[in-house]
Design a protein around this motif. Structure first.
Motif, PDB file in Angstrom:
ATOM      1  N   TYR A  62      31.911 -34.813  11.823  1.00  0.00           N
ATOM      2  CA  TYR A  62      33.144 -33.931  11.910  1.00  0.00           C
ATOM      3  C   TYR A  62      32.254 -32.703  11.590  1.00  0.00           C
ATOM      4  O   TYR A  62      33.252 -31.324  11.908  1.00  0.00           O
ATOM      5  CB  TYR A  62      33.749 -34.355  10.623  1.00  0.00           C
ATOM      6  N   CYS A  63      31.275 -32.534  11.225  1.00  0.00           N
ATOM      7  CA  CYS A  63      30.162 -31.505  10.161  1.00  0.00           C
ATOM      8  C   CYS A  63      29.770 -31.204  12.026  1.00  0.00           C
ATOM      9  O   CYS A  63      30.013 -29.210  11.769  1.00  0.00           O
ATOM     10  CB  CYS A  63      29.262 -31.650   9.956  1.00  0.00           C
ATOM     11  N   LEU A  64      29.395 -31.533  12.914  1.00  0.00           N
ATOM     12  CA  LEU A  64      29.255 -31.027  14.371  1.00  0.00           C
ATOM     13  C   LEU A  64      30.231 -30.305  15.031  1.00  0.00           C
ATOM     14  O   LEU A  64      29.569 -29.829  16.154  1.00  0.00           O
ATOM     15  CB  LEU A  64      27.708 -31.953  14.657  1.00  0.00           C
ATOM     16  N   ALA A  65      31.062 -31.132  15.037  1.00  0.00           N
ATOM     17  CA  ALA A  65      32.295 -31.192  16.186  1.00  0.00           C
ATOM     18  C   ALA A  65      32.832 -29.654  16.692  1.00  0.00           C
ATOM     19  O   ALA A  65      31.892 -30.013  18.353  1.00  0.00           O
ATOM     20  CB  ALA A  65      33.512 -32.231  15.998  1.00  0.00           C
ATOM     21  N   PHE A  66      32.629 -28.933  16.012  1.00  0.00           N
ATOM     22  CA  PHE A  66      32.870 -27.494  16.774  1.00  0.00           C
ATOM     23  C   PHE A  66      31.813 -26.341  16.516  1.00  0.00           C
ATOM     24  O   PHE A  66      32.304 -25.207  16.504  1.00  0.00           O
ATOM     25  CB  PHE A  66      34.428 -27.345  16.534  1.00  0.00           C
ATOM     26  N   ASP A  67      30.444 -26.756  16.830  1.00  0.00           N
ATOM     27  CA  ASP A  67      29.581 -25.981  16.346  1.00  0.00           C
ATOM     28  C   ASP A  67      29.258 -25.255  17.606  1.00  0.00           C
ATOM     29  O   ASP A  67      29.085 -24.197  17.509  1.00  0.00           O
ATOM     30  CB  ASP A  67      28.581 -26.916  16.543  1.00  0.00           C
ATOM     31  N   ASP A  68      29.825 -25.909  19.048  1.00  0.00           N
ATOM     32  CA  ASP A  68      29.551 -25.146  20.235  1.00  0.00           C
ATOM     33  C   ASP A  68      31.493 -24.301  20.661  1.00  0.00           C
ATOM     34  O   ASP A  68      31.401 -23.950  21.690  1.00  0.00           O
ATOM     35  CB  ASP A  68      29.547 -25.134  21.202  1.00  0.00           C
ATOM     36  N   GLU A  69      31.857 -24.772  19.096  1.00  0.00           N
ATOM     37  CA  GLU A  69      33.443 -24.198  20.305  1.00  0.00           C
ATOM     38  C   GLU A  69      33.370 -22.605  20.820  1.00  0.00           C
ATOM     39  O   GLU A  69      34.235 -22.658  22.014  1.00  0.00           O
ATOM     40  CB  GLU A  69      34.363 -24.138  19.126  1.00  0.00           C
ATOM     41  N   LEU A  70      33.047 -21.589  20.749  1.00  0.00           N
ATOM     42  CA  LEU A  70      32.591 -20.229  20.638  1.00  0.00           C
ATOM     43  C   LEU A  70      31.258 -19.865  21.575  1.00  0.00           C
ATOM     44  O   LEU A  70      31.096 -18.604  21.248  1.00  0.00           O
ATOM     45  CB  LEU A  70      32.948 -19.280  19.043  1.00  0.00           C
ATOM     46  N   GLY A  71      30.605 -21.271  21.154  1.00  0.00           N
ATOM     47  CA  GLY A  71      29.201 -20.457  22.470  1.00  0.00           C
ATOM     48  C   GLY A  71      28.463 -20.713  21.026  1.00  0.00           C
ATOM     49  O   GLY A  71      28.733 -21.100  19.606  1.00  0.00           O
ATOM     50  N   LYS A 107      32.274 -27.694   4.385  1.00  0.00           N
ATOM     51  CA  LYS A 107      31.042 -26.551   3.500  1.00  0.00           C
ATOM     52  C   LYS A 107      29.928 -26.725   4.531  1.00  0.00           C
ATOM     53  O   LYS A 107      28.505 -25.421   3.399  1.00  0.00           O
ATOM     54  CB  LYS A 107      31.721 -27.404   2.293  1.00  0.00           C
ATOM     55  N   VAL A 108      29.039 -26.906   5.697  1.00  0.00           N
ATOM     56  CA  VAL A 108      28.424 -27.531   5.704  1.00  0.00           C
ATOM     57  C   VAL A 108      27.863 -26.764   6.934  1.00  0.00           C
ATOM     58  O   VAL A 108      28.024 -27.308   7.672  1.00  0.00           O
ATOM     59  CB  VAL A 108      27.215 -28.765   5.541  1.00  0.00           C
ATOM     60  N   GLN A 109      27.819 -25.331   7.092  1.00  0.00           N
ATOM     61  CA  GLN A 109      28.189 -24.703   8.219  1.00  0.00           C
ATOM     62  C   GLN A 109      27.223 -24.086   8.210  1.00  0.00           C
ATOM     63  O   GLN A 109      27.138 -22.761   7.767  1.00  0.00           O
ATOM     64  CB  GLN A 109      29.376 -24.059   8.790  1.00  0.00           C
ATOM     65  N   GLN A 110      26.574 -23.514   9.683  1.00  0.00           N
ATOM     66  CA  GLN A 110      25.441 -22.778   9.800  1.00  0.00           C
ATOM     67  C   GLN A 110      26.382 -21.144  11.473  1.00  0.00           C
ATOM     68  O   GLN A 110      26.110 -21.656  12.191  1.00  0.00           O
ATOM     69  CB  GLN A 110      24.375 -23.127  10.886  1.00  0.00           C
ATOM     70  N   ILE A 111      27.383 -20.584  10.648  1.00  0.00           N
ATOM     71  CA  ILE A 111      28.109 -19.445  11.647  1.00  0.00           C
ATOM     72  C   ILE A 111      27.216 -18.585  12.675  1.00  0.00           C
ATOM     73  O   ILE A 111      27.481 -18.005  12.986  1.00  0.00           O
ATOM     74  CB  ILE A 111      28.948 -19.287  11.046  1.00  0.00           C
ATOM     75  N   ILE A 163      21.120 -23.640   2.783  1.00  0.00           N
ATOM     76  CA  ILE A 163      22.230 -23.936   2.243  1.00  0.00           C
ATOM     77  C   ILE A 163      22.696 -24.414   1.107  1.00  0.00           C
ATOM     78  O   ILE A 163      22.398 -25.312   1.008  1.00  0.00           O
ATOM     79  CB  ILE A 163      23.195 -24.943   3.560  1.00  0.00           C
ATOM     80  N   VAL A 164      24.281 -23.394   0.217  1.00  0.00           N
ATOM     81  CA  VAL A 164      24.353 -24.045  -1.201  1.00  0.00           C
ATOM     82  C   VAL A 164      25.687 -24.211  -1.156  1.00  0.00           C
ATOM     83  O   VAL A 164      26.636 -23.613  -0.481  1.00  0.00           O
ATOM     84  CB  VAL A 164      24.230 -22.679  -2.080  1.00  0.00           C
ATOM     85  N   ALA A 165      26.178 -25.466  -1.646  1.00  0.00           N
ATOM     86  CA  ALA A 165      27.650 -25.968  -1.174  1.00  0.00           C
ATOM     87  C   ALA A 165      28.278 -26.503  -2.692  1.00  0.00           C
ATOM     88  O   ALA A 165      27.018 -26.823  -3.612  1.00  0.00           O
ATOM     89  CB  ALA A 165      28.270 -27.142  -0.683  1.00  0.00           C
TER      90      ALA A 165
END
Length: 586
Positions: free
Chosen positions: A272-281, A400-404, A413-415
């Motif tokens: 779930y966390c990593l599924a869309f990391d590359d959605e926009l490149g 909550k654990v994203q690197q946009i 990261i703080v959550a």
């Protein structure tokens, strides 16, 4: 308010305001340029806070158009009006049964009969004076009943009242429910005692739905999935499009709430966390020495002061760049969010990751906010569905654990978290991200804001408010570390009194966006009190626990935060953000 923040008119900052600004129109789901508006209720201006940073002439020029949000001072007003509302009777039942093996509260006979009668009348088109029961609600409710029957411990399995109600209504329901819902309610034909072959033979329609049905059979049995299986389902289904979906909403809702009820494994959460990391490149890389990603719960605060936006302005003053992310409104709480506050004070809440990178690098700003709408549109498309699921799905943890945006220097990261047991999964996701430091905080309402209030002697069981756990790097490139970072772990219960903070009750906001802004701006203007202390506490303590440069001495860390506020630098940073976010280009 203006006099409070700027008692001397000669030093009041005057910021230019654009003649129009792109705001999100929830009715039409596209951007339209509208002028900033002053909102009035009776004789009170809800834009009293913005009067502190803009000259009155500019405000008067912009009091002409009606707002898209009926009352932007309240967090509940930011809900998209195009979202269909769930049926409240079934939603109340979902609150009790769509949860974990210990937390679930079986329905009594009266409740169960009422819920199943509501479902039957809704499916038959005979429900009057209530919202219809949605497909998503059918999926979530019957998935919960199936998982409880198949795998929950005896105290949270079906009550006798639920059994009697189901025995009474199921012969009628099986004749009118869609086949996908019958499958969810009795996937192997063994729960309801009718010997129906619909569940065992159901495969779904189309490739995406067939994959989902196969995964859902395992989930409904109380089982778990692999990383690739979860990611495959998510990428098949998302983004959802209003009015159309590649799979049944009932099936997907059952999948999401089912995984949460089964308590996700590490590999499921990572999916779930990593599924869309590359959605926009690839994520843009900011040229900053230190970057902290703030993962506040997306559904906001409903009771207490939310301090993170103001903490970010403080920490940016001494080189600790901060990236915030979230949404304008999210169920189940629908509370105050950073996006609501920024929208209210006139900042641009439609920044792309690349634009946020520029604000992080700007020496006059040093922090930024990115909406999930701009960074992870596939996940953002689920907000309406999540309201009908009622309870938080796995995404509520993972988002909550994203690197946009990434950083050239160190990252942390703080959550925030509330339920005991999720602190370690959150830290696991942070380690998986490869950051130098990670911190989870049980702040008030499960958010990041630690309190100065003393813990009551009769506090309920579980981890206390102000409990923190995390890891930080001890050097940057040791040979012994698998990913090049050697880390030390820690946990601490922060007692603000140990650091000289007076015990005070946390200011109440009670869904008032304007009240939260008033508290934060007054504190950044230097007004001492509970809000000021909480901003200082949260800025200095995070610096110290993450191992930030210059914060090894906790007293020095707090002094540095106070100086950023008392000098006016933090307020100036926030005002700069309002101005520059409206001018930044890709």
């Amino acid at each position: 308010m203006k006099a409070l923040l700027y008692p001397d008119p000669l030093v009041s900052p005057i910021l230019p305001i654009p003649k129009s600004r792109a705001l999100w129109n929830p009715q039409n789901s596209f951007r339209i340029p509208i002028k900033r508006v002053d909102y009035w209720v009776g004789r009170r201006s809800y834009f009293g806070t913005i009067n502190a940073v803009l000259d009155s002439a500019s405000i008067e020029e912009l009091r002409h158009q009606e707002p898209d949000i009926k009352n932007p001072a309240l967090s509940t007003s930011y809900r998209n009006s195009e979202f269909p509302k769930p049926n409240q009777t079934v939603l109340n039942a979902q609150t009790k049964v769509c949860t974990g093996p210990i937390q679930t509260k079986p329905l009594n006979e009266e409740q169960a009969f009422k819920v199943l009668d509501t479902i039957l009348r809704s499916v038959k088109g005979e429900l009057k004076d209530e919202e219809p029961v949605s497909k998503a609600q059918l999926g979530a409710f019957f998935a919960a009943m199936t998982i409880r029957a198949n795998s929950f411990p005896e105290p949270t399995q079906w009550s006798e009242g639920e059994r009697r109600a189901m025995n009474h209504y199921w012969p009628q329901l099986i004749r009118v429910l869609p086949e996908d819902t019958i499958f969810i309610a009795d996937p192997e034909g063994s729960i309801m005692g009718t010997g129906s072959s619909i569940g065992p033979q159901f495969v779904g329609n189309g490739t995406a739905e067939m994959r989902l049905v196969g995964a859902l059979r395992e989930v409904l049995a109380g089982g778990h999935l692999g990383y690739e299986e979860v990611q495959g389902v998510l990428k098949d289904v998302l983004p959802l499009k209003m009015g159309s979906c590649s799979v049944s909403e009932s099936l997907f809702s059952a999948f999401m709430i089912g995984q949460r009820m089964n308590r996700e494994t590490d590999r499921e959460l990572k999916a779930y966390c990593l599924a869309f990391d590359d959605e926009l490149g690839p994520a843009p890389i900011a040229d900053v020495n230190s970057l902290t990603h703030y993962g506040e719960p997306y559904d906001g605060n409903t009771r207490y002061f939310r301090s993170t936006l103001f903490v970010a302005a403080v920490r940016s003053c001494y080189g600790e760049s901060c990236l915030l992310h979230g949404v304008d409104w999210m169920p189940p709480k629908g509370g105050i969010t950073e996006e609501q506050m920024l929208m209210f004070i006139g900042a641009n809440t439609h920044l792309t990751p690349s634009q946020a990178k520029k604000l992080l690098e700007d020496e006059e700003v040093g922090f930024a906010y990115v909406s999930q709408r701009e960074a992870r549109p596939s996940l953002h498309s689920l907000i309406g569905l999540r309201e009908h699921i009622k309870k938080r799905p796995p995404l509520a943890t993972a988002e909550k654990v994203q690197q946009i945006v990434r950083a050239r220097g160190k990252e942390a990261i703080v959550a925030g978290f509330y339920h005991e047991g999720y602190e370690e999964p959150l830290l696991m996701l942070m380690r998986r991200r490869g950051v130098h430091a990670g911190l989870v905080v049980k702040g008030e309402e499960g958010a990041l804001s630690m309190t100065t209030r003393l813990r009551s002697a009769n506090t309920s069981k579980g981890l206390p408010v102000n409990y923190c756990s995390g890891f930080r790097s001890v050097n940057l490139a040791p040979a012994c570390a698998v990913d090049g970072v050697s880390r030390e772990s820690f946990n601490i219960e922060v007692n603000a009194g140990d650091y000289g903070f007076a015990s005070t009750d946390t200011p109440r906001t009670d869904r008032s966006v304007v009240r939260n802004i008033e508290l934060g701006l007054a504190a950044l203007r230097g007004e001492k009190g509970p809000a000021y202390d909480r901003i200082v506490l949260n800025a200095g303590m995070v610096d110290h626990l993450l191992g930030s440069d210059g914060a090894q001495d906790i007293s020095a860390a707090f002094d540095r935060a106070r100086e950023a506020i008392d000098s006016g630098k933090a307020l100036r940073r926030l005002l700069n953000y309002i101005k520059i976010s409206n001018k930044v280009i890709s």
